[in-house]
Write a protein that holds these residues in place. Structure first.
Motif, PDB file in Angstrom:
ATOM      1  N   ASP A 543      -3.342 -55.649 -96.977  1.00  0.00           N
ATOM      2  CA  ASP A 543      -3.849 -55.799 -98.341  1.00  0.00           C
ATOM      3  C   ASP A 543      -2.771 -56.348 -99.264  1.00  0.00           C
ATOM      4  O   ASP A 543      -3.044 -57.193-100.130  1.00  0.00           O
ATOM      5  CB  ASP A 543      -4.333 -54.450 -98.871  1.00  0.00           C
ATOM      6  CG  ASP A 543      -5.603 -53.975 -98.184  1.00  0.00           C
ATOM      7  OD1 ASP A 543      -6.285 -54.818 -97.550  1.00  0.00           O
ATOM      8  OD2 ASP A 543      -5.922 -52.770 -98.275  1.00  0.00           O
ATOM      9  N   GLU A 544      -1.523 -55.877 -99.084  1.00  0.00           N
ATOM     10  CA  GLU A 544      -0.418 -56.348 -99.926  1.00  0.00           C
ATOM     11  C   GLU A 544      -0.171 -57.839 -99.725  1.00  0.00           C
ATOM     12  O   GLU A 544       0.074 -58.578-100.682  1.00  0.00           O
ATOM     13  CB  GLU A 544       0.858 -55.558 -99.623  1.00  0.00           C
ATOM     14  CG  GLU A 544       0.818 -54.095-100.048  1.00  0.00           C
ATOM     15  CD  GLU A 544       0.105 -53.213 -99.041  1.00  0.00           C
ATOM     16  OE1 GLU A 544      -0.313 -53.744 -97.973  1.00  0.00           O
ATOM     17  OE2 GLU A 544      -0.054 -52.018 -99.304  1.00  0.00           O
ATOM     18  N   GLN A 545      -0.226 -58.289 -98.466  1.00  0.00           N
ATOM     19  CA  GLN A 545      -0.004 -59.704 -98.185  1.00  0.00           C
ATOM     20  C   GLN A 545      -1.135 -60.568 -98.745  1.00  0.00           C
ATOM     21  O   GLN A 545      -0.891 -61.658 -99.287  1.00  0.00           O
ATOM     22  CB  GLN A 545       0.126 -59.912 -96.678  1.00  0.00           C
ATOM     23  CG  GLN A 545       1.407 -59.328 -96.097  1.00  0.00           C
ATOM     24  CD  GLN A 545       1.400 -59.280 -94.577  1.00  0.00           C
ATOM     25  OE1 GLN A 545       0.331 -59.326 -93.951  1.00  0.00           O
ATOM     26  NE2 GLN A 545       2.576 -59.177 -93.980  1.00  0.00           N
ATOM     27  N   ILE A 546      -2.365 -60.092 -98.654  1.00  0.00           N
ATOM     28  CA  ILE A 546      -3.499 -60.832 -99.215  1.00  0.00           C
ATOM     29  C   ILE A 546      -3.352 -60.957-100.724  1.00  0.00           C
ATOM     30  O   ILE A 546      -3.577 -62.028-101.310  1.00  0.00           O
ATOM     31  CB  ILE A 546      -4.830 -60.140 -98.865  1.00  0.00           C
ATOM     32  CG1 ILE A 546      -5.080 -60.173 -97.353  1.00  0.00           C
ATOM     33  CG2 ILE A 546      -5.983 -60.788 -99.625  1.00  0.00           C
ATOM     34  CD1 ILE A 546      -5.317 -61.553 -96.789  1.00  0.00           C
ATOM     35  N   GLU A 547      -2.945 -59.871-101.375  1.00  0.00           N
ATOM     36  CA  GLU A 547      -2.796 -59.914-102.834  1.00  0.00           C
ATOM     37  C   GLU A 547      -1.664 -60.846-103.255  1.00  0.00           C
ATOM     38  O   GLU A 547      -1.743 -61.484-104.308  1.00  0.00           O
ATOM     39  CB  GLU A 547      -2.570 -58.504-103.379  1.00  0.00           C
ATOM     40  CG  GLU A 547      -3.814 -57.642-103.379  1.00  0.00           C
ATOM     41  CD  GLU A 547      -4.988 -58.297-104.090  1.00  0.00           C
ATOM     42  OE1 GLU A 547      -4.800 -58.816-105.219  1.00  0.00           O
ATOM     43  OE2 GLU A 547      -6.090 -58.313-103.517  1.00  0.00           O
ATOM     44  N   GLU A 548      -0.615 -60.948-102.447  1.00  0.00           N
ATOM     45  CA  GLU A 548       0.443 -61.895-102.788  1.00  0.00           C
ATOM     46  C   GLU A 548      -0.066 -63.328-102.674  1.00  0.00           C
ATOM     47  O   GLU A 548       0.318 -64.200-103.468  1.00  0.00           O
ATOM     48  CB  GLU A 548       1.676 -61.697-101.909  1.00  0.00           C
ATOM     49  CG  GLU A 548       2.794 -62.657-102.238  1.00  0.00           C
ATOM     50  CD  GLU A 548       4.186 -62.060-102.090  1.00  0.00           C
ATOM     51  OE1 GLU A 548       5.137 -62.836-101.958  1.00  0.00           O
ATOM     52  OE2 GLU A 548       4.321 -60.831-102.102  1.00  0.00           O
ATOM     53  N   GLU A 549      -0.950 -63.593-101.710  1.00  0.00           N
ATOM     54  CA  GLU A 549      -1.558 -64.920-101.598  1.00  0.00           C
ATOM     55  C   GLU A 549      -2.403 -65.226-102.841  1.00  0.00           C
ATOM     56  O   GLU A 549      -2.418 -66.356-103.335  1.00  0.00           O
ATOM     57  CB  GLU A 549      -2.417 -64.990-100.335  1.00  0.00           C
ATOM     58  CG  GLU A 549      -1.630 -64.906 -99.036  1.00  0.00           C
ATOM     59  CD  GLU A 549      -0.822 -66.159 -98.775  1.00  0.00           C
ATOM     60  OE1 GLU A 549      -1.408 -67.244 -98.661  1.00  0.00           O
ATOM     61  OE2 GLU A 549       0.416 -66.045 -98.687  1.00  0.00           O
ATOM     62  N   ARG A 550      -3.101 -64.207-103.350  1.00  0.00           N
ATOM     63  CA  ARG A 550      -3.894 -64.411-104.567  1.00  0.00           C
ATOM     64  C   ARG A 550      -2.964 -64.759-105.738  1.00  0.00           C
ATOM     65  O   ARG A 550      -3.240 -65.654-106.540  1.00  0.00           O
ATOM     66  CB  ARG A 550      -4.695 -63.153-104.896  1.00  0.00           C
ATOM     67  CG  ARG A 550      -5.640 -63.346-106.090  1.00  0.00           C
ATOM     68  CD  ARG A 550      -6.161 -62.017-106.627  1.00  0.00           C
ATOM     69  NE  ARG A 550      -6.792 -61.212-105.609  1.00  0.00           N
ATOM     70  CZ  ARG A 550      -8.065 -61.339-105.218  1.00  0.00           C
ATOM     71  NH1 ARG A 550      -8.835 -62.242-105.798  1.00  0.00           N
ATOM     72  NH2 ARG A 550      -8.560 -60.539-104.286  1.00  0.00           N
ATOM     73  N   ARG A 551      -1.841 -64.047-105.830  1.00  0.00           N
ATOM     74  CA  ARG A 551      -0.892 -64.330-106.906  1.00  0.00           C
ATOM     75  C   ARG A 551      -0.313 -65.736-106.768  1.00  0.00           C
ATOM     76  O   ARG A 551      -0.012 -66.402-107.758  1.00  0.00           O
ATOM     77  CB  ARG A 551       0.218 -63.282-106.922  1.00  0.00           C
ATOM     78  CG  ARG A 551      -0.257 -61.881-107.281  1.00  0.00           C
ATOM     79  CD  ARG A 551       0.901 -60.958-107.610  1.00  0.00           C
ATOM     80  NE  ARG A 551       1.784 -60.720-106.493  1.00  0.00           N
ATOM     81  CZ  ARG A 551       1.642 -59.732-105.612  1.00  0.00           C
ATOM     82  NH1 ARG A 551       0.625 -58.884-105.722  1.00  0.00           N
ATOM     83  NH2 ARG A 551       2.509 -59.563-104.636  1.00  0.00           N
TER      84      ARG A 551
END
Length: 736
Positions: A543-551
């Motif tokens: 989830d953390e890696q996905i959210e960094e992609e969103r950022r």
């Protein structure tokens, strides 16, 4: 393309403000709050395009011009040489010369070079620019074969270890805990890391991470050196604070000592470098470490149109995680513009051709090529767009591959220009060249191979030509800004720009990865390859890696001032199976898609939050003006930091309670042993001497002693007051 504001290459230098109050003119209410909050801890949460650099440079300049800050006592820290150079330039324009603006590495390197003979002895080891060859040699020594990609990945893992202060033996555990996907077996990475460190010692060299590690070690072990640095720098400003690594944070803490005159600026929603060890936790926990901090939120977006800002806000409205809990809702301050354009293509070459065709139309309509960018997730996507732009007759530049002034053709051109400037009229190349632009064209045509017409196609030949064309254009701009400028002036300009890594603007479309685009902006931005598997990238699993992609996509969107073009391809190659779909991040944002249910967390609005100190610390009002410290014995003005802590001259008689001082030292040793840190991290000797002289009997009295700030008061105040009262303590202090 500009770094922070849309300005010409050689802007007219504005008049220096004639007073401190004049420095504040033109700031919006929140920026003014930043500029005037000059005491104690300050946290500036600044959204994209909200003028954070303007706010903090005016803050420093206002403090200097008002006589509240001494310019040589201020250290402003940022993350790139270019940003530091821009900050120094702005401060000069505001009449605040003498302020140090540096990167973490630059500041640490200066200190390391200066104190090495005193702290270590002998000459400092040689600093290597790139560690990849040393990693290759370490692998060879172990009999390990690494291809180019693996070599790059292993080097990145070693860098991550060093900035997170992970030793080789701990790498397998640390990598698993951090959720890192090791390029090789973690145990093998640990052996390569250890071999790399051994090889550095054998060759007497250090790398860039060692600069920080060694500076931290010296400041931790040598209290006298730490005090000398703290005596010089009294006030700190840190930009891009969301990108600070644990090692950089530790260095900052050692620079600060027991003080809290610190201003940090950042945006958790622009955290995109966690793979390097950066973490927004220091920014998000700032109020926890400093309950008395002033927090200012900047949300007025001066960069992008309302249409671009709406998409950016929509991306974050669907975000999850801790950074999302602190998101800022941007409010555009610009006139309305065109809606973002979304385009779907059958394959990647078709997508590149479509982008190149639209870019050609924008240029023909009058949009400068330098104000257009194509941004992608990985550098491997670049080649397709290079070819498509070349086929469309569109000039371009690659950003992030190699620093402009490090390119071989630029170095060679610099040598040729320097020689021509030295020999002047005796250089045959300059025959018939009557002005600066014609002189530069003559030199680069004769020595560098520059031609008035760009070469056909793409690749290395085209890149070299674009580099030389940038120098020609720079000469034209310099001549227009300074009529009568000579070739010598041009060479001096190049040297100054090289030192600041301020590359000239290449008159071509910028091709860059989303990571390399951070901190830049263009009139028109083409976000390409916005498809599942590329954004978010395939290997983003947690989830953390996905959210960094969103950022990362958020950063890309907020690079656009007016026009934004978002595209994706259904297959990689012509004739391929159309199995791809647009990025999940666009669901509910592009026309015809179902809105994603928002997470419901409210975004932060602009404004100011005043911190509330712990009850005992709040009993003491904070001074708002600098008043001279005077010796309480003889009345002389004190300037030495150690004397100011004691509030008396070094040679004035002391009324210190020796027995109390020894009891405090014994208690401090127990505290330090319990927490595993040096004694002076609890309290310095001078602070203990000041306590033993003052013998405080209340929290308010204790908090008035220099060096006893709110954190120390909360952690150790009860114990110290008990010792001063002659009571026994159990040696258990609160966790700091």
């Amino acid at each position: 393309m500009t770094a922070a504001t849309h300005s010409p290459l050689f802007p007219q230098v504005p008049d220096v403000p004639d007073s401190a109050d004049a420095v504040l003119e033109g700031l919006d209410p929140e920026q003014r709050e930043v500029a005037t909050a000059l005491r104690g801890p300050v946290c500036v949460l600044a959204g994209a395009g909200t003028g954070k650099t303007r706010a903090i440079t005016h803050r420093i300049a206002y403090g200097v011009r008002a006589g509240i800050l001494q310019p040589t006592s201020v250290l402003a820290v940022t993350f790139t040489n270019r940003a530091a150079g821009e900050m120094r330039g702005r401060l000069r324009q505001l009449g605040a010369q003498g302020v140090q603006a540096r990167t973490f590495h630059s500041a640490a390197l200066r200190q390391l070079q200066y104190f090495w003979p005193k702290a270590i002895g002998g000459g400092m080891p040689r600093l290597i620019d790139r560690k990849i060859q040393l990693v290759a040699d370490a692998a060879a020594a172990l009999g390990t074969r690494l291809d180019r990609g693996e070599l790059r990945d292993v080097t990145s893992e070693i860098e991550w270890c060093k900035v997170t202060q992970t030793i080789p033996a701990d790498y397998p555990y640390a990598a698993a805990k951090a959720g890192r996907e090791s390029p090789r077996d973690p145990t093998e990475i640990a052996h390569l890391y250890a071999a790399y460190e051994d090889l550095k010692r054998d060759r007497a060299v250090i790398d860039f991470e060692d600069v920080l590690l060694l500076t931290v070690a010296i400041l931790q072990d040598r209290h006298d050196i730490a005090e000398q640095i703290r005596a010089q720098y009294q006030h700190f400003v840190v930009d891009e604070y969301q990108d600070v690594s644990p090692l950089q944070q530790r260095l900052l803490e050692l620079w600060l000592g027991e003080r809290d005159d610190l201003c940090v600026v950042g945006d958790a929603s622009q955290t995109i470098y966690s793979f390097t060890g950066a973490t927004p936790d220091h920014l998000l926990d700032f109020r926890v470490r400093y309950p008395g901090a002033t927090v200012v939120k900047l949300v007025r977006d001066y960069r992008s149109t309302p249409q671009v800002v709406r998409l950016a806000n929509g991306l974050l409205a669907q975000a999850h995680g801790r950074a999302a809990d602190h998101r800022l809702e941007l409010v555009s301050q610009r006139p309305s513009g065109p809606e973002p354009v979304y385009a779907e293509y059958t394959d990647e070459p078709a997508e590149a051709e479509g982008a190149a065709r639209r870019i050609r139309e924008l240029i023909d309509a009058g949009v400068p090529a330098a104000e257009i960018a194509v941004l992608f997730r990985t550098n491997s996507q670049s080649e397709t767009y290079e070819q498509a732009l070349a086929d469309a007759g569109v000039p371009y530049q690659l950003r992030g591959a190699e620093r402009f002034f490090d390119r071989p053709e630029v170095r060679k051109a610099g040598i040729a220009l320097r020689g021509a400037a030295r020999f002047g009229g005796n250089d045959a190349l300059l025959d018939g060249a009557v002005d600066l632009p014609s002189q530069v064209r003559a030199v680069l045509s004769g020595e560098g191979g520059w031609t008035p017409v760009p070469p056909a196609g793409s690749g290395a030949v085209r890149e070299r030509w674009e580099s030389l064309a940038a120098l020609v254009n720079l000469a034209q701009d310099l001549a227009a800004a300074r009529p009568g400028a000579t070739l010598g002036d041009f060479v001096a300009e190049l040297d100054e720009r090289a030192n600041a890594q301020h590359a000239p603007t290449v008159q071509g479309v910028t091709l860059a990865s989303l990571h390399a685009a951070k901190g830049l902006e263009w009139d028109a931005v083409f976000l390409v390859g916005v498809a599942e598997g590329m954004l978010p990238i395939t290997y983003a699993k947690t989830d953390e890696q996905i959210e960094e992609e969103r950022r990362l996509l958020y950063v890309g969107v907020t690079r656009a001032r007016e026009r934004l073009h978002v595209s994706w391809a259904l297959s990689r190659s012509p004739g391929g199976r159309p199995s791809r779909r647009p990025s999940r991040f666009l669901d509910g944002l592009r026309p015809g898609t179902t809105p994603t249910v928002g997470r419901g967390a409210a975004a932060a609005v602009g404004g100011v939050e005043r911190g509330v100190l712990a009850a005992a610390a709040a009993a003491v009002p904070r001074r708002t003006q600098r008043t001279p410290a005077r010796c309480r014995v003889c009345g002389r003005t004190l300037t030495d930091a150690g004397e100011m802590k004691l509030m008396r001259c070094e040679d004035c008689p002391s009324d210190m309670d020796e027995g109390l001082y020894e009891r405090l030292r014994e208690w401090r040793a127990a505290q330090a042993a319990q927490s595993g840190q040096p004694d002076f991290c609890v309290f310095t000797d001078r602070t203990l001497m000041a306590i033993a002289e003052a013998r405080p009997d209340s929290a308010a009295e204790l908090s008035r002693i220099p060096g006893v700030l709110s954190r120390k008061l909360r952690s150790y105040g009860a114990d110290v007051l008990a010792i001063c009262a002659g009571q026994e303590v159990g040696g258990e202090g609160a966790d700091d």
